[in-house]
Design a protein around this motif. Structure first.
Motif, PDB file in Angstrom:
ATOM      1  N   THR B  27       0.812  -1.217   0.000  1.00  0.00           N
ATOM      2  CA  THR B  27       0.000   0.000   0.000  1.00  0.00           C
ATOM      3  C   THR B  27       0.847   1.270   0.000  1.00  0.00           C
ATOM      4  OG1 THR B  27      -0.190  -0.160   2.412  1.00  0.00           O
ATOM      5  CG2 THR B  27      -1.972  -1.101   1.099  1.00  0.00           C
ATOM      6  N   ARG B  28       2.165   1.113   0.059  1.00  0.00           N
ATOM      7  CA  ARG B  28       3.029   2.283   0.007  1.00  0.00           C
ATOM      8  C   ARG B  28       2.822   3.012  -1.331  1.00  0.00           C
ATOM      9  NH1 ARG B  28       9.567   2.767   1.010  1.00  0.00           N
ATOM     10  NH2 ARG B  28       9.533   5.042   1.104  1.00  0.00           N
ATOM     11  N   TYR B  29       2.771   4.298  -1.293  1.00  0.00           N
ATOM     12  CA  TYR B  29       2.566   5.183  -2.451  1.00  0.00           C
ATOM     13  C   TYR B  29       1.136   5.139  -2.977  1.00  0.00           C
ATOM     14  CZ  TYR B  29       7.681   4.975  -2.582  1.00  0.00           C
ATOM     15  OH  TYR B  29       9.013   5.003  -2.258  1.00  0.00           O
ATOM     16  N   ARG B  30       0.271   4.334  -2.383  1.00  0.00           N
ATOM     17  CA  ARG B  30      -1.076   4.183  -2.948  1.00  0.00           C
ATOM     18  C   ARG B  30      -2.099   5.022  -2.179  1.00  0.00           C
ATOM     19  NH1 ARG B  30      -1.496  -0.032  -6.677  1.00  0.00           N
ATOM     20  NH2 ARG B  30       0.161  -1.584  -6.573  1.00  0.00           N
ATOM     21  N   SER B  31      -2.991   5.640  -2.943  1.00  0.00           N
ATOM     22  CA  SER B  31      -4.071   6.439  -2.366  1.00  0.00           C
ATOM     23  C   SER B  31      -5.402   5.716  -2.414  1.00  0.00           C
ATOM     24  CB  SER B  31      -4.208   7.770  -3.112  1.00  0.00           C
ATOM     25  OG  SER B  31      -3.147   8.642  -2.792  1.00  0.00           O
ATOM     26  N   ASN B  32      -5.544   4.779  -3.345  1.00  0.00           N
ATOM     27  CA  ASN B  32      -6.809   4.067  -3.504  1.00  0.00           C
ATOM     28  C   ASN B  32      -6.661   2.665  -2.923  1.00  0.00           C
ATOM     29  OD1 ASN B  32      -9.276   3.087  -4.284  1.00  0.00           O
ATOM     30  ND2 ASN B  32      -9.000   3.427  -6.478  1.00  0.00           N
ATOM     31  N   THR B  33      -6.675   2.585  -1.594  1.00  0.00           N
ATOM     32  CA  THR B  33      -6.494   1.283  -0.950  1.00  0.00           C
ATOM     33  C   THR B  33      -7.734   0.404  -1.115  1.00  0.00           C
ATOM     34  OG1 THR B  33      -7.231   2.176   1.176  1.00  0.00           O
ATOM     35  CG2 THR B  33      -4.875   2.167   0.763  1.00  0.00           C
ATOM     36  N   GLN B  34      -8.895   1.053  -1.293  1.00  0.00           N
ATOM     37  CA  GLN B  34     -10.135   0.273  -1.446  1.00  0.00           C
ATOM     38  C   GLN B  34     -10.088  -0.611  -2.699  1.00  0.00           C
ATOM     39  OE1 GLN B  34     -12.843   0.698   0.824  1.00  0.00           O
ATOM     40  NE2 GLN B  34     -11.572   2.086   2.016  1.00  0.00           N
ATOM     41  N   ALA B  35      -9.285  -0.189  -3.670  1.00  0.00           N
ATOM     42  CA  ALA B  35      -9.192  -0.961  -4.910  1.00  0.00           C
ATOM     43  C   ALA B  35      -8.346  -2.215  -4.743  1.00  0.00           C
ATOM     44  CB  ALA B  35      -8.608  -0.087  -6.025  1.00  0.00           C
ATOM     45  N   ARG B  37      -8.978  -4.652  -2.610  1.00  0.00           N
ATOM     46  CA  ARG B  37      -9.729  -5.694  -1.900  1.00  0.00           C
ATOM     47  C   ARG B  37      -9.542  -7.075  -2.520  1.00  0.00           C
ATOM     48  NH1 ARG B  37     -14.417  -1.488  -1.184  1.00  0.00           N
ATOM     49  NH2 ARG B  37     -14.162  -1.563  -3.435  1.00  0.00           N
ATOM     50  N   ARG B  65      -2.339   4.117   9.957  1.00  0.00           N
ATOM     51  CA  ARG B  65      -2.242   3.962   8.498  1.00  0.00           C
ATOM     52  C   ARG B  65      -3.640   3.703   7.960  1.00  0.00           C
ATOM     53  NH1 ARG B  65       3.049   2.662   6.731  1.00  0.00           N
ATOM     54  NH2 ARG B  65       4.434   2.034   8.415  1.00  0.00           N
ATOM     55  N   VAL B  66      -3.981   4.439   6.910  1.00  0.00           N
ATOM     56  CA  VAL B  66      -5.297   4.275   6.294  1.00  0.00           C
ATOM     57  C   VAL B  66      -5.525   2.842   5.844  1.00  0.00           C
ATOM     58  CG1 VAL B  66      -6.626   4.882   4.235  1.00  0.00           C
ATOM     59  CG2 VAL B  66      -5.595   6.678   5.629  1.00  0.00           C
ATOM     60  N   PHE B  69      -7.670   0.424   7.899  1.00  0.00           N
ATOM     61  CA  PHE B  69      -9.112   0.604   8.093  1.00  0.00           C
ATOM     62  C   PHE B  69      -9.909  -0.367   7.216  1.00  0.00           C
ATOM     63  CE2 PHE B  69      -7.881   5.270   8.921  1.00  0.00           C
ATOM     64  CZ  PHE B  69      -7.569   4.987  10.246  1.00  0.00           C
ATOM     65  N   GLY B  87     -11.915  10.762   7.170  1.00  0.00           N
ATOM     66  CA  GLY B  87     -10.743  11.283   6.481  1.00  0.00           C
ATOM     67  C   GLY B  87      -9.640  11.771   7.400  1.00  0.00           C
ATOM     68  N   VAL B  89      -7.099  10.879   9.689  1.00  0.00           N
ATOM     69  CA  VAL B  89      -6.516   9.558   9.915  1.00  0.00           C
ATOM     70  C   VAL B  89      -6.251   9.291  11.396  1.00  0.00           C
ATOM     71  CG1 VAL B  89      -4.579   8.046   9.351  1.00  0.00           C
ATOM     72  CG2 VAL B  89      -5.549   9.541   7.596  1.00  0.00           C
TER      73      VAL B  89
END
Lengths: 177, 107
Positions: B27-35, B37, B65-66, B69, B87, B89
């Motif tokens: 997840t490092r460098y990533r903003s869309n963690t929901q993607a 799954r 860390r987001v 969640f 939002g 954190v």
């Protein structure tokens, strides 16, 4: 300079970049491009736009903030632009904001924010982050520069509260060969 | 709450630490963690189930860390974060930690 960063984004070193601030988990690229350094903007976390993982969710969010699609990355006086990235599955991955001097500012997920460009000084594109992690730039959007979000830094007026590169600092940039 | 033997707890903790390291790297460098799954590491973390909830809460207490969640929601089916903290954190992490303490997790 960061070897880890250049490993994750192989084009960065050749294209030129600088680390602009330390790592923080407080906000991500979308929040940064939207001018909010206090929240993490992501569907399911905080997302003032149409929900979803795909590019439409990201373009919809910026459309709700007054942005419209535009042709490309050229600097246009009176406009601020964002570059929106998606991977080959169609999931949005990243947003970068163009600064008034043509450089692009990117917050890299929970890591640093950087200023980046390509080697062509007359055409500072956001392509340096294209690759396996962020995929491709799939959409450019622009809106008129927002007077309410402008602030004065020295002699220059910048948008979204983001700092323009000062001449002394530009000497520290990673310049292309 | 599932009760594990000390040996089972050690095994879960060992497996969790390996996956946690991989999840943080993923997840490092990533903003869309929901993607993420469908990502294998996410799936493995969620499959470990309720016994890793306190371990994740400890991770959040150590460093919010987001990306945790989504895993917590994936395991528990819950999202205790009130809209006012969405939002933010650090506030979201505190909410999850409080949620865990209220349910008797050792955090």
């Amino acid at each position: 300079m960061s070897a880890e960063l250049e490993g994750a984004f192989p084009s960065l070193a050749a294209d030129g970049y600088t680390l602009a601030s330390p790592k923080t988990q407080a906000h991500n690229c979308v929040a940064w491009a939207a001018g909010d350094a206090s929240r993490w903007w992501e569907p399911g976390i905080f997302w003032p736009g149409p929900t979803g993982d795909d590019l439409a969710a990201l373009t919809g969010l910026f459309a709700a903030r007054g942005y419209v699609p535009c042709a490309g990355d050229e600097l246009e006086a009176g406009y601020e632009k964002v570059a929106l990235y998606a991977d080959d599955q169609g999931n949005w991955t990243h947003a970068a904001l163009q600064l008034p001097d043509g450089w692009w500012t990117s917050k890299l997920g929970p890591d640093e924010d950087i200023l980046h460009r390509t080697p062509h000084a007359a055409r500072r594109t956001p392509q340096a982050l294209v690759g396996e992690l962020y995929g491709q730039v799939q959409e450019f959007m622009k809106r008129t520069t927002q007077p309410s979000s402008e602030q004065s830094v020295g002699d220059e007026v910048i948008g979204n509260g983001l700092a323009v590169i000062e001449p002394e600092r530009q000497q520290d940039l990673v310049a292309p060969e | 709450m599932i009760t594990l033997t000390p040996e089972q707890q050690q095994d879960v903790a060992r497996r969790f630490q390996g996956l946690a390291t991989r999840w943080i790297a993923t997840t490092r460098y990533r903003s869309n963690t929901q993607a993420l799954r469908n990502h294998a590491v996410y799936q493995e973390l969620v499959a470990l189930g309720e016994p890793v909830v306190p371990l994740i809460l400890l991770e959040l207490e150590r460093q919010p860390r987001v990306s945790w969640f989504i895993v917590l929601t994936g395991i528990t089916g819950e999202n205790p974060v009130p809209p006012a903290h969405a939002g933010q954190v650090n506030a979201m992490a505190r909410t999850w930690i409080d949620w865990g303490r209220q349910r008797g997790y050792a955090v």
